[in-house]
Design a protein around this motif. Structure first.
Motif, mmCIF file in Angstrom:
data_model
loop_
_atom_site.group_PDB
_atom_site.id
_atom_site.type_symbol
_atom_site.label_atom_id
_atom_site.label_comp_id
_atom_site.label_asym_id
_atom_site.label_seq_id
_atom_site.Cartn_x
_atom_site.Cartn_y
_atom_site.Cartn_z
ATOM 1 N N ASN A 158 -67.547 5.174 -39.608
ATOM 2 C CA ASN A 158 -67.716 6.319 -38.715
ATOM 3 C C ASN A 158 -68.455 7.467 -39.413
ATOM 4 O O ASN A 158 -69.358 8.082 -38.833
ATOM 5 C CB ASN A 158 -66.355 6.818 -38.233
ATOM 6 C CG ASN A 158 -65.658 5.838 -37.299
ATOM 7 O OD1 ASN A 158 -66.296 4.918 -36.771
ATOM 8 N ND2 ASN A 158 -64.364 6.013 -37.107
ATOM 9 N N LYS A 159 -68.080 7.740 -40.653
ATOM 10 C CA LYS A 159 -68.728 8.823 -41.401
ATOM 11 C C LYS A 159 -70.201 8.518 -41.657
ATOM 12 O O LYS A 159 -71.057 9.407 -41.609
ATOM 13 C CB LYS A 159 -68.010 9.048 -42.734
ATOM 14 C CG LYS A 159 -66.586 9.556 -42.607
ATOM 15 C CD LYS A 159 -66.522 10.934 -41.983
ATOM 16 C CE LYS A 159 -65.098 11.436 -41.907
ATOM 17 N NZ LYS A 159 -65.001 12.720 -41.152
ATOM 18 N N GLU B 39 -63.151 4.114 -41.012
ATOM 19 C CA GLU B 39 -63.433 5.541 -41.185
ATOM 20 C C GLU B 39 -64.720 5.748 -41.978
ATOM 21 O O GLU B 39 -65.507 6.657 -41.679
ATOM 22 C CB GLU B 39 -62.261 6.237 -41.886
ATOM 23 C CG GLU B 39 -62.343 7.752 -41.806
ATOM 24 C CD GLU B 39 -61.105 8.454 -42.332
ATOM 25 O OE1 GLU B 39 -61.141 9.696 -42.420
ATOM 26 O OE2 GLU B 39 -60.121 7.774 -42.660
ATOM 27 N N VAL B 40 -64.956 4.883 -42.959
ATOM 28 C CA VAL B 40 -66.189 4.982 -43.738
ATOM 29 C C VAL B 40 -67.393 4.706 -42.842
ATOM 30 O O VAL B 40 -68.415 5.388 -42.918
ATOM 31 C CB VAL B 40 -66.168 3.991 -44.927
ATOM 32 C CG1 VAL B 40 -67.487 4.039 -45.695
ATOM 33 C CG2 VAL B 40 -65.004 4.301 -45.858
ATOM 34 N N LYS C 38 -73.988 13.232 -48.206
ATOM 35 C CA LYS C 38 -74.960 13.987 -47.405
ATOM 36 C C LYS C 38 -75.641 15.059 -48.254
ATOM 37 O O LYS C 38 -76.859 15.267 -48.142
ATOM 38 C CB LYS C 38 -74.279 14.621 -46.201
ATOM 39 C CG LYS C 38 -75.262 15.291 -45.245
ATOM 40 C CD LYS C 38 -74.615 15.650 -43.930
ATOM 41 C CE LYS C 38 -75.646 16.191 -42.950
ATOM 42 N NZ LYS C 38 -75.051 16.474 -41.615
ATOM 43 N N ASP D 264 -72.150 9.133 -38.571
ATOM 44 C CA ASP D 264 -72.207 10.563 -38.238
ATOM 45 C C ASP D 264 -72.980 11.373 -39.281
ATOM 46 O O ASP D 264 -72.967 12.604 -39.241
ATOM 47 C CB ASP D 264 -70.780 11.123 -38.102
ATOM 48 C CG ASP D 264 -70.072 10.588 -36.855
ATOM 49 O OD1 ASP D 264 -70.777 10.146 -35.926
ATOM 50 O OD2 ASP D 264 -68.823 10.608 -36.831
ATOM 51 N N MET D 265 -73.649 10.690 -40.228
ATOM 52 C CA MET D 265 -74.380 11.401 -41.277
ATOM 53 C C MET D 265 -75.393 12.371 -40.681
ATOM 54 O O MET D 265 -75.518 13.510 -41.098
ATOM 55 C CB MET D 265 -75.090 10.396 -42.177
ATOM 56 C CG MET D 265 -75.892 11.006 -43.302
ATOM 57 S SD MET D 265 -74.884 11.766 -44.581
ATOM 58 C CE MET D 265 -74.341 10.325 -45.492
ATOM 59 N N ALA E 293 -68.284 11.474 -47.723
ATOM 60 C CA ALA E 293 -69.382 11.750 -46.789
ATOM 61 C C ALA E 293 -70.064 13.077 -47.116
ATOM 62 O O ALA E 293 -71.298 13.182 -47.068
ATOM 63 C CB ALA E 293 -68.859 11.772 -45.354
ATOM 64 N N ASP F 131 -60.594 10.135 -49.961
ATOM 65 C CA ASP F 131 -60.787 10.639 -48.596
ATOM 66 C C ASP F 131 -62.247 10.436 -48.171
ATOM 67 O O ASP F 131 -63.157 11.014 -48.775
ATOM 68 C CB ASP F 131 -60.429 12.123 -48.561
ATOM 69 C CG ASP F 131 -60.624 12.755 -47.184
ATOM 70 O OD1 ASP F 131 -60.993 12.027 -46.244
ATOM 71 O OD2 ASP F 131 -60.414 13.977 -47.068
ATOM 72 N N PRO F 132 -62.500 9.611 -47.135
ATOM 73 C CA PRO F 132 -63.883 9.354 -46.702
ATOM 74 C C PRO F 132 -64.652 10.619 -46.338
ATOM 75 O O PRO F 132 -65.876 10.654 -46.449
ATOM 76 C CB PRO F 132 -63.707 8.445 -45.471
ATOM 77 C CG PRO F 132 -62.395 7.777 -45.682
ATOM 78 C CD PRO F 132 -61.534 8.819 -46.369
ATOM 79 N N GLU F 133 -63.932 11.675 -45.930
ATOM 80 C CA GLU F 133 -64.609 12.930 -45.595
ATOM 81 C C GLU F 133 -65.251 13.537 -46.834
ATOM 82 O O GLU F 133 -66.386 14.027 -46.791
ATOM 83 C CB GLU F 133 -63.607 13.913 -44.977
ATOM 84 C CG GLU F 133 -64.171 15.295 -44.687
ATOM 85 C CD GLU F 133 -65.236 15.310 -43.600
ATOM 86 O OE1 GLU F 133 -66.005 16.284 -43.536
ATOM 87 O OE2 GLU F 133 -65.320 14.332 -42.821
ATOM 88 N N ARG F 134 -64.554 13.484 -47.974
ATOM 89 C CA ARG F 134 -65.110 14.020 -49.219
ATOM 90 C C ARG F 134 -66.300 13.184 -49.687
ATOM 91 O O ARG F 134 -67.309 13.709 -50.170
ATOM 92 C CB ARG F 134 -64.026 14.067 -50.305
ATOM 93 C CG ARG F 134 -62.968 15.124 -50.048
ATOM 94 C CD ARG F 134 -61.865 15.086 -51.107
ATOM 95 N NE ARG F 134 -62.358 15.419 -52.440
ATOM 96 C CZ ARG F 134 -62.482 16.657 -52.912
ATOM 97 N NH1 ARG F 134 -62.150 17.702 -52.150
ATOM 98 N NH2 ARG F 134 -62.906 16.883 -54.137
#
Length: 409
Positions: free
Chosen positions: A302-303, A299-300, A122, A306-307, A118, A113-116
């Motif tokens: 985009n993340k 998606e990667v 960060k 948005d860092m 990201a 999951d790219p959210e995890r």
């Protein structure tokens, strides 16, 4: 015929003596994946031979890192062992030299999951911000080199057996880092002189803007008012000359934060945090990315953008001729250290203070006033090609050809 061990020994010697330029009684910190252990031992011996008082190894393991990002509770991904970050910062403050071995696996996190990813990225970047400031401002001597792993070599030579592809990748590294020369140190001295000539030429011109034109690219980049072009070698705060990237073919400087307009398309894949981003285009307005599309890794991408606020602005612009040795190898390396030196490129995120006059002595407020961009990331991506044309635009609006058909005009 020279043996592999002979060339590996020369590679380690080049890294310690030329790239890092270890000084007597200096501590050396080597940040490395565990897969590079044998090479690390050789580097350690070379560092002590050069007069290092201590060699500290900061081991890492990509597989363990991937397991953590995949399976640990999300709250854990928002935590970072501060003893590790503060330890690096403390050694930097004491004048240590830092060598990073970069051996990327661009497929490591492709199914995560790219959210995890990201969140983890960060957290790490935020915790290490103080340490990275020492490197980004050249307060210490530092170096990045690469080492062929099974995973990396599989991306470059997917049709060969593991043994063959690692052998082939080593051959390319030895060639592109000039280790295959009779005297690599002399070869690097000559190479640095050549890049410095380009650096001086550009600094004398004092262009206000650069205009990049190629298929999918029509981009104007305003340069910071006090920008200065830098190439190959740098000097640390303590007066140590070092070459932070081996290989290197670039001449680079600082864009003005709010001065980029137009569209740019990538020309090589970008390996970012264990995932691949490819075939992507960015649209800039007043310095900021306002549109971003990717054929692979949307998606990667985009993340990444948005860092933080600065991730959508440029921190670097670099010129590399299409006929550079890395480009002429005809290979895609899926490794930014190599691919960025095959192609003109720009970097999203943090600027380097040493790419403007007196930047390393400016306050944060002064840096911003002079076009500096602050961000947790600094991600280079490649935009050069055989079709690339670049004009330098002077303060009076007149133009001069800088690149034609991908090479210096």
């Amino acid at each position: 015929m020279e043996t592999f061990e002979h060339y590996l020994d020369k590679y380690a010697e080049l890294a310690i003596r030329v790239g890092l330029n270890v000084q007597k009684d200096q501590t050396v910190v080597i940040m490395t994946p565990i897969a590079c252990a044998d090479f690390v031992r050789k580097l350690t011996k070379k560092a002590y031979d050069a007069g290092a008082k201590d060699v500290v190894i900061d081991w890492d393991d990509d597989e363990v890192k991937a397991l953590r990002i995949k399976h640990a509770p999300e709250s854990t991904l928002r935590e970072y062992p501060m003893w590790r970050a503060s330890g690096l910062e403390e050694m930097a403050k004491d004048g240590a030299a830092f060598l990073q071995i970069y051996a990327p696996n661009s497929d490591l996190l492709k199914d995560v999951d790219p959210e995890r990813v990201a969140i983890s990225s960060k957290t790490t970047a935020t915790a290490r911000e103080g340490f990275l400031k020492y490197l980004r401002s050249n307060q210490v001597n530092w170096l990045m080199v690469s080492f062929p792993t099974a995973e990396w070599s599989a991306k470059v030579f997917p049709d060969l057996s593991e043994a063959e592809r690692i052998k082939k990748l080593w051959e390319q590294i030895f060639k592109l880092t000039r280790v295959d020369k009779d005297d690599p140190v002399a070869a690097w001295k000559k190479h640095i002189e050549t890049l410095t000539e380009k650096q001086n030429l550009l600094n004398n011109k004092k262009y206000k803007q650069l205009h990049f034109k190629a298929p999918g690219t029509d981009l104007y980049i305003e340069l910071a008012p006090k920008h200065q072009w830098v190439a190959a070698g740098s000097e640390s705060e303590r007066g140590i000359f070092f070459v932070p990237n081996i290989p290197t073919e670039e001449v680079f400087t600082m864009p003005a934060r709010n001065g980029t307009n137009g569209t740019v398309r990538s020309t090589l894949p970008l390996s970012y945090q264990g995932s691949l981003i490819n075939g992507f285009s960015l649209k800039f307005e007043n310095g900021r990315v306002v549109e971003a599309t990717a054929e692979v890794g949307q998606e990667v991408l985009n993340k990444m953008l948005d860092m933080d606020e600065g991730a959508r602005y440029l921190g670097e612009v670099a010129l590399v001729p299409y006929d550079s040795p890395i480009s002429q190898s005809g290979l895609i390396y899926y490794n930014t250290l190599f691919d960025e030196n095959a192609s003109c490129h720009v970097a999203l995120g943090n600027s380097y203070p040493f790419t403007i006059e007196d930047g390393t002595t400016m306050s944060p407020e002064e840096l911003v006033q002079n076009g500096y961009n602050k961000s947790l990331i600094h991600v280079d991506f490649m935009i050069g090609s055989a079709d690339m044309e670049i004009d330098g635009i002077l303060a009076d609006g007149s133009r001069e050809p800088l690149f034609r058909k991908g090479n210096w005009a």
